[in-house]
Write a protein that holds these residues in place. Structure first.
Motif, PDB file in Angstrom:
ATOM      1  N   ASP A 199      31.320  11.710  13.443  1.00 19.94           N
ATOM      2  CA  ASP A 199      31.179  10.259  13.519  1.00 19.94           C
ATOM      3  C   ASP A 199      29.757   9.827  13.193  1.00 19.94           C
ATOM      4  O   ASP A 199      29.552   8.802  12.551  1.00 19.94           O
ATOM      5  CB  ASP A 199      31.558   9.753  14.912  1.00 19.94           C
ATOM      6  CG  ASP A 199      33.048   9.863  15.186  1.00 19.94           C
ATOM      7  OD1 ASP A 199      33.818  10.007  14.202  1.00 19.94           O
ATOM      8  OD2 ASP A 199      33.442   9.813  16.366  1.00 19.94           O
ATOM      9  N   ALA A 200      28.768  10.602  13.620  1.00 22.09           N
ATOM     10  CA  ALA A 200      27.377  10.266  13.345  1.00 22.09           C
ATOM     11  C   ALA A 200      27.112  10.314  11.843  1.00 22.09           C
ATOM     12  O   ALA A 200      26.474   9.412  11.294  1.00 22.09           O
ATOM     13  CB  ALA A 200      26.447  11.221  14.078  1.00 22.09           C
ATOM     14  N   TRP A 201      27.605  11.350  11.186  1.00 23.04           N
ATOM     15  CA  TRP A 201      27.414  11.440   9.731  1.00 23.04           C
ATOM     16  C   TRP A 201      28.152  10.308   9.025  1.00 23.04           C
ATOM     17  O   TRP A 201      27.669   9.761   8.036  1.00 23.04           O
ATOM     18  CB  TRP A 201      27.884  12.789   9.196  1.00 23.04           C
ATOM     19  CG  TRP A 201      26.927  13.898   9.506  1.00 23.04           C
ATOM     20  CD1 TRP A 201      27.098  14.921  10.386  1.00 23.04           C
ATOM     21  CD2 TRP A 201      25.619  14.086   8.951  1.00 23.04           C
ATOM     22  NE1 TRP A 201      26.006  15.729  10.409  1.00 23.04           N
ATOM     23  CE2 TRP A 201      25.079  15.242   9.533  1.00 23.04           C
ATOM     24  CE3 TRP A 201      24.868  13.387   8.024  1.00 23.04           C
ATOM     25  CZ2 TRP A 201      23.811  15.706   9.206  1.00 23.04           C
ATOM     26  CZ3 TRP A 201      23.607  13.853   7.702  1.00 23.04           C
ATOM     27  CH2 TRP A 201      23.104  14.999   8.299  1.00 23.04           C
ATOM     28  N   SER A 202      29.307   9.959   9.509  1.00 19.44           N
ATOM     29  CA  SER A 202      30.068   8.864   8.920  1.00 19.44           C
ATOM     30  C   SER A 202      29.311   7.543   9.070  1.00 19.44           C
ATOM     31  O   SER A 202      29.260   6.737   8.133  1.00 19.44           O
ATOM     32  CB  SER A 202      31.435   8.775   9.590  1.00 19.44           C
ATOM     33  OG  SER A 202      32.119   7.650   9.156  1.00 19.44           O
ATOM     34  N   ASN A 203      28.722   7.324  10.237  1.00 18.93           N
ATOM     35  CA  ASN A 203      27.945   6.102  10.459  1.00 18.93           C
ATOM     36  C   ASN A 203      26.713   6.060   9.561  1.00 18.93           C
ATOM     37  O   ASN A 203      26.378   5.006   9.018  1.00 18.93           O
ATOM     38  CB  ASN A 203      27.530   5.990  11.922  1.00 18.93           C
ATOM     39  CG  ASN A 203      28.688   5.641  12.820  1.00 18.93           C
ATOM     40  OD1 ASN A 203      29.697   5.112  12.363  1.00 18.93           O
ATOM     41  ND2 ASN A 203      28.559   5.949  14.100  1.00 18.93           N
ATOM     42  N   VAL A 204      26.039   7.192   9.411  1.00 22.56           N
ATOM     43  CA  VAL A 204      24.856   7.241   8.549  1.00 22.56           C
ATOM     44  C   VAL A 204      25.244   6.919   7.110  1.00 22.56           C
ATOM     45  O   VAL A 204      24.588   6.123   6.439  1.00 22.56           O
ATOM     46  CB  VAL A 204      24.168   8.623   8.644  1.00 22.56           C
ATOM     47  CG1 VAL A 204      23.126   8.786   7.554  1.00 22.56           C
ATOM     48  CG2 VAL A 204      23.538   8.811  10.010  1.00 22.56           C
ATOM     49  N   ALA A 205      26.318   7.532   6.629  1.00 24.70           N
ATOM     50  CA  ALA A 205      26.760   7.295   5.252  1.00 24.70           C
ATOM     51  C   ALA A 205      27.161   5.838   5.045  1.00 24.70           C
ATOM     52  O   ALA A 205      26.811   5.229   4.019  1.00 24.70           O
ATOM     53  CB  ALA A 205      27.921   8.221   4.902  1.00 24.70           C
ATOM     54  N   SER A 206      27.867   5.258   5.999  1.00 26.54           N
ATOM     55  CA  SER A 206      28.280   3.858   5.838  1.00 26.54           C
ATOM     56  C   SER A 206      27.084   2.915   5.902  1.00 26.54           C
ATOM     57  O   SER A 206      27.043   1.916   5.180  1.00 26.54           O
ATOM     58  CB  SER A 206      29.319   3.476   6.886  1.00 26.54           C
ATOM     59  OG  SER A 206      28.749   3.513   8.179  1.00 26.54           O
ATOM     60  N   ASN A 207      26.084   3.230   6.729  1.00 23.10           N
ATOM     61  CA  ASN A 207      24.879   2.398   6.780  1.00 23.10           C
ATOM     62  C   ASN A 207      24.093   2.472   5.470  1.00 23.10           C
ATOM     63  O   ASN A 207      23.591   1.455   4.986  1.00 23.10           O
ATOM     64  CB  ASN A 207      23.981   2.817   7.950  1.00 23.10           C
ATOM     65  CG  ASN A 207      24.526   2.362   9.278  1.00 23.10           C
ATOM     66  OD1 ASN A 207      25.344   1.446   9.349  1.00 23.10           O
ATOM     67  ND2 ASN A 207      24.089   3.010  10.345  1.00 23.10           N
ATOM     68  N   ILE A 208      23.979   3.670   4.908  1.00 24.26           N
ATOM     69  CA  ILE A 208      23.277   3.821   3.633  1.00 24.26           C
ATOM     70  C   ILE A 208      24.002   3.044   2.536  1.00 24.26           C
ATOM     71  O   ILE A 208      23.378   2.336   1.741  1.00 24.26           O
ATOM     72  CB  ILE A 208      23.134   5.313   3.262  1.00 24.26           C
ATOM     73  CG1 ILE A 208      22.133   5.991   4.189  1.00 24.26           C
ATOM     74  CG2 ILE A 208      22.726   5.488   1.812  1.00 24.26           C
ATOM     75  CD1 ILE A 208      22.051   7.489   4.027  1.00 24.26           C
ATOM     76  N   LEU A 209      25.327   3.175   2.487  1.00 22.38           N
ATOM     77  CA  LEU A 209      26.106   2.484   1.472  1.00 22.38           C
ATOM     78  C   LEU A 209      26.003   0.964   1.608  1.00 22.38           C
ATOM     79  O   LEU A 209      25.815   0.256   0.610  1.00 22.38           O
ATOM     80  CB  LEU A 209      27.568   2.928   1.531  1.00 22.38           C
ATOM     81  CG  LEU A 209      28.485   2.359   0.460  1.00 22.38           C
ATOM     82  CD1 LEU A 209      28.035   2.822  -0.920  1.00 22.38           C
ATOM     83  CD2 LEU A 209      29.921   2.776   0.726  1.00 22.38           C
ATOM     84  N   SER A 210      26.095   0.454   2.830  1.00 23.48           N
ATOM     85  CA  SER A 210      26.007  -0.999   3.014  1.00 23.48           C
ATOM     86  C   SER A 210      24.601  -1.510   2.675  1.00 23.48           C
ATOM     87  O   SER A 210      24.461  -2.584   2.068  1.00 23.48           O
ATOM     88  CB  SER A 210      26.395  -1.393   4.435  1.00 23.48           C
ATOM     89  OG  SER A 210      25.457  -0.895   5.360  1.00 23.48           O
ATOM     90  N   HIS A 211      23.569  -0.760   3.015  1.00 25.46           N
ATOM     91  CA  HIS A 211      22.203  -1.160   2.669  1.00 25.46           C
ATOM     92  C   HIS A 211      22.011  -1.157   1.151  1.00 25.46           C
ATOM     93  O   HIS A 211      21.382  -2.053   0.592  1.00 25.46           O
ATOM     94  CB  HIS A 211      21.191  -0.226   3.340  1.00 25.46           C
ATOM     95  CG  HIS A 211      19.771  -0.608   3.073  1.00 25.46           C
ATOM     96  ND1 HIS A 211      19.040  -0.059   2.046  1.00 25.46           N
ATOM     97  CD2 HIS A 211      18.953  -1.493   3.692  1.00 25.46           C
ATOM     98  CE1 HIS A 211      17.831  -0.582   2.044  1.00 25.46           C
ATOM     99  NE2 HIS A 211      17.754  -1.458   3.032  1.00 25.46           N
ATOM    100  N   TYR A 212      22.557  -0.138   0.493  1.00 21.72           N
ATOM    101  CA  TYR A 212      22.462  -0.052  -0.978  1.00 21.72           C
ATOM    102  C   TYR A 212      23.156  -1.242  -1.624  1.00 21.72           C
ATOM    103  O   TYR A 212      22.626  -1.854  -2.550  1.00 21.72           O
ATOM    104  CB  TYR A 212      23.080   1.266  -1.447  1.00 21.72           C
ATOM    105  CG  TYR A 212      23.143   1.422  -2.948  1.00 21.72           C
ATOM    106  CD1 TYR A 212      22.032   1.813  -3.668  1.00 21.72           C
ATOM    107  CD2 TYR A 212      24.321   1.177  -3.640  1.00 21.72           C
ATOM    108  CE1 TYR A 212      22.082   1.951  -5.048  1.00 21.72           C
ATOM    109  CE2 TYR A 212      24.385   1.313  -5.019  1.00 21.72           C
ATOM    110  CZ  TYR A 212      23.261   1.708  -5.723  1.00 21.72           C
ATOM    111  OH  TYR A 212      23.319   1.839  -7.073  1.00 21.72           O
ATOM    112  N   GLN A 213      24.345  -1.588  -1.148  1.00 18.41           N
ATOM    113  CA  GLN A 213      25.092  -2.694  -1.744  1.00 18.41           C
ATOM    114  C   GLN A 213      24.408  -4.038  -1.516  1.00 18.41           C
ATOM    115  O   GLN A 213      24.483  -4.928  -2.363  1.00 18.41           O
ATOM    116  CB  GLN A 213      26.511  -2.728  -1.190  1.00 18.41           C
ATOM    117  CG  GLN A 213      27.364  -1.583  -1.683  1.00 18.41           C
ATOM    118  CD  GLN A 213      28.736  -1.539  -1.023  1.00 18.41           C
ATOM    119  OE1 GLN A 213      28.964  -2.169  -0.003  1.00 18.41           O
ATOM    120  NE2 GLN A 213      29.631  -0.773  -1.611  1.00 18.41           N
TER     121      GLN A 213
END
Length: 157
Positions: A47-61
């Motif tokens: 879940d932590a890795w999933s949250n990190v990936a989703s935060n990076i993706l949303s920041h990039y977008q």
């Protein structure tokens, strides 16, 4: 001489007897802690890795301009094309090896040129390239691409 490593025993094992001088005492056996992570720890890590990936993706977008996203998409395309060329060379053979080298070097060279264009046109890097306008960076990119492809076409023979 260094002492030998003792084997770990579970709690139901008998306690070893330690003799010091004339007295004898028994030492309780201690079981080693298990080193397997529990399933809840693995789920939390996932879940932590999933949250990190989703935060990076949303920041990039949210923060990346559309022009830079297009450049990134083209770079991803070049990686896929280079990977497909390599897999084809491994699976089907490399009979015209100079053709493989030419195509693969064209994708790698184009990736490098595109990465340079991305670095020069990113707003955050304006302080590093004060004299380079986006138009000048694109013109350099086009000239470099033409030279790269000229050499690749000549290498095929």
């Amino acid at each position: 001489m260094a002492p030998k490593k003792s084997q770990t025993k579970d709690a139901s094992a008998t306690a070893p007897v330690v003799t010091t001088g004339t007295t004898t005492s028994s030492v309780p056996a201690v079981s080693a802690p298990s080193k397997k992570p529990s399933s809840s720890a693995t789920a939390k890590s996932s879940d932590a890795w999933s949250n990190v990936a989703s935060n990076i993706l949303s920041h990039y977008q949210k923060t990346t301009p559309q022009r830079t996203k297009l450049i990134d998409l083209f770079m991803a395309f070049l990686v896929v094309v280079g990977g497909l060329q390599f897999v084809y060379c491994v699976v089907a053979g490399n009979y015209p090896f100079n053709a493989f080298l030419s195509g693969f070097s064209a994708t790698v060279g184009q990736f490098v040129l595109t990465a340079s264009l991305r670095i020069q046109t990113t707003e955050a890097n304006k302080a590093d390239f004060p004299a380079v306008s986006p138009e000048r960076a694109f013109a350099d990119y086009v000239v470099g691409s033409l030279i790269l492809h000229f050499f690749c076409v000549n290498f095929i023979n």
